[in-house]
Scaffold this active site. Sequence first.
Site, PDB file in Angstrom:
ATOM      1  N   ASP A   9       0.832  -1.253   0.047  1.00 33.90           N
ATOM      2  CA  ASP A   9       0.178   0.055  -0.104  1.00 33.90           C
ATOM      3  C   ASP A   9       1.019   1.315  -0.087  1.00 33.90           C
ATOM      4  OD1 ASP A   9      -2.122   1.717   0.166  1.00 33.90           O
ATOM      5  OD2 ASP A   9      -3.152   0.894   1.857  1.00 33.90           O
TER       6      ASP A   9
HETATM    7  C1  BGC Z   1      -4.964   3.274   0.231  1.00 28.55           C
HETATM    8  C2  BGC Z   1      -4.910   2.462  -0.995  1.00 28.55           C
HETATM    9  C3  BGC Z   1      -5.010   3.176  -2.474  1.00 28.55           C
HETATM   10  C4  BGC Z   1      -3.592   3.898  -2.524  1.00 28.55           C
HETATM   11  C5  BGC Z   1      -3.320   4.241  -3.640  1.00 28.55           C
HETATM   12  C6  BGC Z   1      -3.617   4.220   0.048  1.00 28.55           C
HETATM   13  O1  BGC Z   1      -3.650   5.386   0.879  1.00 28.55           O
HETATM   14  O2  BGC Z   1      -4.885   2.549   1.233  1.00 28.55           O
HETATM   15  O3  BGC Z   1      -6.128   1.817  -0.982  1.00 28.55           O
HETATM   16  O4  BGC Z   1      -5.112   2.114  -3.417  1.00 28.55           O
HETATM   17  O5  BGC Z   1      -3.568   4.951  -1.435  1.00 28.55           O
HETATM   18  O6  BGC Z   1      -4.198   5.668  -3.817  1.00 28.55           O
END
Ligand code: BGC
Length: 835
Positions: free
Chosen positions: A315
Site C-alpha cells: 500500500d
Molecule cells: C490506500 C489504498 C490506495 C492507495 C493509492 C492508499 O492510501 O490505502 O487503498 O489504493 O492509497 O491511492
Amino acid sequence: MDGPAHSGNEKAPLLKGVQQSKFIAFCRRHKRIVIPVAIMILLLPLLGLIALKTRHAHARNWTSPVVYPSPQGYGAGNWSAAYVRARAMVGNMSLEEMNNVTLGVVDTTSGCVGVSGSAPQHGFPGLCFHDAGNGVRNTDGVNAYASGIHIGASWNATLAYERAQFMGAEFKRKGVNVALGPVVGPIGRIAEGGRNFEAFAADPYLDGILGAQSVIGLQESVIASIKHFVAYEQETNRNPIANNGKPISSTSANLDDQTMHELYLWPFQDLVHAGAGCAMCSYNRINNTYACENSKAMNGLLKGELNFQGFVVSDWVGQHSGLPSADAGLDMAMPTSGYWNERQLKKAVDSGALNQTRLIDMATRIVATYYQFGQDRALPLGVGMPPNLLLPHNYTDAKDSASKSSLLQQAIEGHVLVKNIKGALPLKQPKVLSIFGYDAVQQSSFVPSVLFPQSWEAIGLGTQQSIGIASNAPVQNPPEVQNGTLIVGGGSGSNTPAYISSPYDAIQSRAYDDGTAIFFDFVSTNPTVVSSSDACLVFINEYSSEVWDRPGLADPDSDTLVNNVASMCNSTVVVIHNAGIRLVDAWIDNPNVTAVIFAHLPGQDAGRAVASILYGDAGPSGRLPYTVARRSSDYGNMLGPCQADGSLSPQCDFTEGMNVDYRGFLASNTTPRYEFGYGLTYSSFVYANLQTNINATATPSDTVTPVYTNGTTNDNVNNTAIGNGGLLSLFGSVGTITASVSNTGSVAAAEVAQLYLLIPASTSNSSNPRTRVLRGFEKVLIQPNETAQVAFNLRMKDVSTWNVTRQAWVVPSGEFGVYVGKSVLDTPLTGSFTV
Ligand code: BGC
C-alpha cells in the site's frame, strides 16, 4: 482535640507513642508470624506489579511466526504460458533492471497514482496503477459506479461481475494497467470503520463471492489488485506517526490462526482462486509485524497456502524495511521506495544479503502478471490520465454507453427498504409532496477546480482536517454528513461522476408526469410542512471516508430533522444515503415515520434509482450486508477503533475471534434493530420444501494436507492438487441444498433466499460460541403467484473449518444445522445433515 491540628501537608505519625511500644512488644512476641506477614505485605505491591506486567506482557505477546523462503511463482494452472514468457524476458535482464521493475518511479507525465519502473531494453514499459475498486478515481470522462457496500446490499453476483466488466474497460481506455481493487478488507469488524463502505459486506462469504466476480470482470481488461491484505480493520493509527519525536507504530491487529483463516483470509482465497493478478499488503501490523514485511502473511498464507502466482504491491508508503520486506514476499514497493531504490536490492544480492532467486522471482511475478492479463497489448501507459486536469489536455471519454442500464440497475439494487407501514410506498400519483433534507439536492458546486485537486474525497474538509490527512495524524472532528446527495464515500474508494442525478431532480420529472405539486426546504432542520402533503420525503446521509473512522453511527442534526418533520407529517418517508451502518432508533418507532430506505452509495444514478423505487417502477430488492443495532453500545468493543492510549506500539486484540457483526449479535444473544440479510419488498414470500443433498465425508485425522510448508520452497510446484487459491478440492462441490420460494403478493419482486449453516466443531467455546454463518444465497425475480426453486451449491470450503493443530482445512464430523430464509434471523426452513 489533644494536640494541635495538623495542616493538610503534614504527615500524621503512623501510631502514637504508647501504642507504638505495645506494637513493638507484640511483634517481638510473635515474630514467627509477624516477619513472614510483613514480608508478604512488603512484597504485595511488587507481586501486583509483576502480575500487571504479565498481563500487559500477555497482551503484547502476539507475535507473527516467520515463514521463509518466499515461494517462487511457477505458473500454476492457466498461468504457465505467461510464466514462460516472463522467464524469457527476465532471464535477459540484469540484476539492476530487475531491481528497477520492483519499485514505483516518479512520473510527471500521467495522472496514475503509481507508475512502476520499466525495462525498456526488454520491452517492459512499467505499469500504471490507479484507484479504485469502485470506478476510475480523480479523472474526467468516467462513470461513478455504486460502491462496494451498495453492491454488497444488492446480493447480486451477476451485477457485481457486470459492474467490474464495465469499470475494467474504463481503466483500460484510460491506459491504466492495474485497478486498485476490489476491496475485501476491511471486512467491517468495527462498526465505525472508515473504509467499510469500500468492501461489500461484513461477512467473508458474501465478500468472497462478490469479490471473485469483481476480479473476473475487471481482469477482462486490466489487472485487479485485491486489497488490503490483511486484517486491516481501522483507520485510526493505520500508519506510523511521530508524536513529539517518538515513533508510534501502526496498530497491530492481533488475531489467532483460526480467525485469520475462517474470517479475514477467507474472501482473499476466493479472489485468488478467481485468478487475481495483484494483491496489496495493508498498512496495519499483523501480530506485531507490518503486513508488508510479514512473512507469515505473504509467504505463508498468500503465496504458500493460496498459491498466489501474481505479485504483491505495498500500500502507498506501506513499506517499512528493505530486506525484511523483500524476504517476506513483497514484490513491489509503491509509490517509490527509499529502501529498494538506487540499486539497493542488486547490491544486496551482490553482497549475499539477499538471495538472487528472490529478486528474480520478484521481477518474474511482475512480468508474468503483465503477460497474463494482456498488458503487453495495452494502450500507452496512462494515456488517458492527464497529470493536471486543470490544464488543457486531450479528453479521453472512457465511458461506454452500453454500461448505462447496468449502472442504473446497480444503483437500484443496493437500496434496502426496512420499514413500510400504512401502504406508504410505493407512492401512488401523489397530489402534493414535500421534500426535505440537505441530501435531496446535489451539492452546490461541481467544478474541476474543486473536484480534481482535492480528488473528490476532500470536499467538505476544513484545513485542519486536510493537514491531518497529509501527516497521518488523527483527523479532528471529521464530518458526519455531506452537503448534497451522497453518492460515494471519500478517499481512494471514491470515484468521479460524469454527472449526478439527485433525488430532487428525479422526483421533479415524476411530478411533471403526475401533475404533483412539490414543496421543498433543503436547508432548515425545522421546516414548515404543508398539511395537504400526501407524503413528506426526508433525505439525509451518513458520510465515511478513508483516513478516519466515523465519529458515530447517527448524526444528531439529521435525526432532529426527521423527528421535526414526522411531528407534522403523518407519512414521513426517510431515505438515508449511508456509507456504513446507520442507527435509526431516534425515530424508527414513530408511527408517522411510515417508510425507511437505506440508500447506501448508488453512484451517479442515485436520484433516478431512488425515484424508481419510491414510485414502484422497480421493487426494492436489496438486503442489509451488515447488522443495524438498536444502540451503539450493542456493538461492544467492536463499535469503534482501538486507540493507542499513549502506547508507542498500539495493540488491538481481536478477542471476539470470528464473531464479528451478526455472529457477535448471535453469540451474545443481542437483538438487533435490523439483522444481517434483512430487507422488505413490495410483495411477500413463502418458503417450502427444504431438501439437503450433501455428500461430504469427514476428513480422516491422518490426512496429510498437501499445502506449502514452512522451510521448503516451491513444494506446491509438482502437486496437482494445488492451483490458484490453494487446495483445489476446497472449491469442489459437496452437494446442494434446495428450497422453493413462492411469491404470494400481487406484484413481481426479487427475493434473496439465504442459506446459513451451523457447523459442528470442537473448537466452539462458551465465551465465543460458534454461530450459524452464511454459506449460500440466490436472488430470484418471482412473478406473483409463481414459485421458484432455489439451489445452494456447497463447496468443500463451505463445510470446512481450519484446524490449527493440523494446519489444514477439515470437514468436521457431526450434525450441521441448516437454516434457509429471508435473513439471518428469519429462517422459516430449518433442517440438518450429518457428516
Ligand atoms: C490506500 C489504498 C490506495 C492507495 C493509492 C492508499 O492510501 O490505502 O487503498 O489504493 O492509497 O491511492
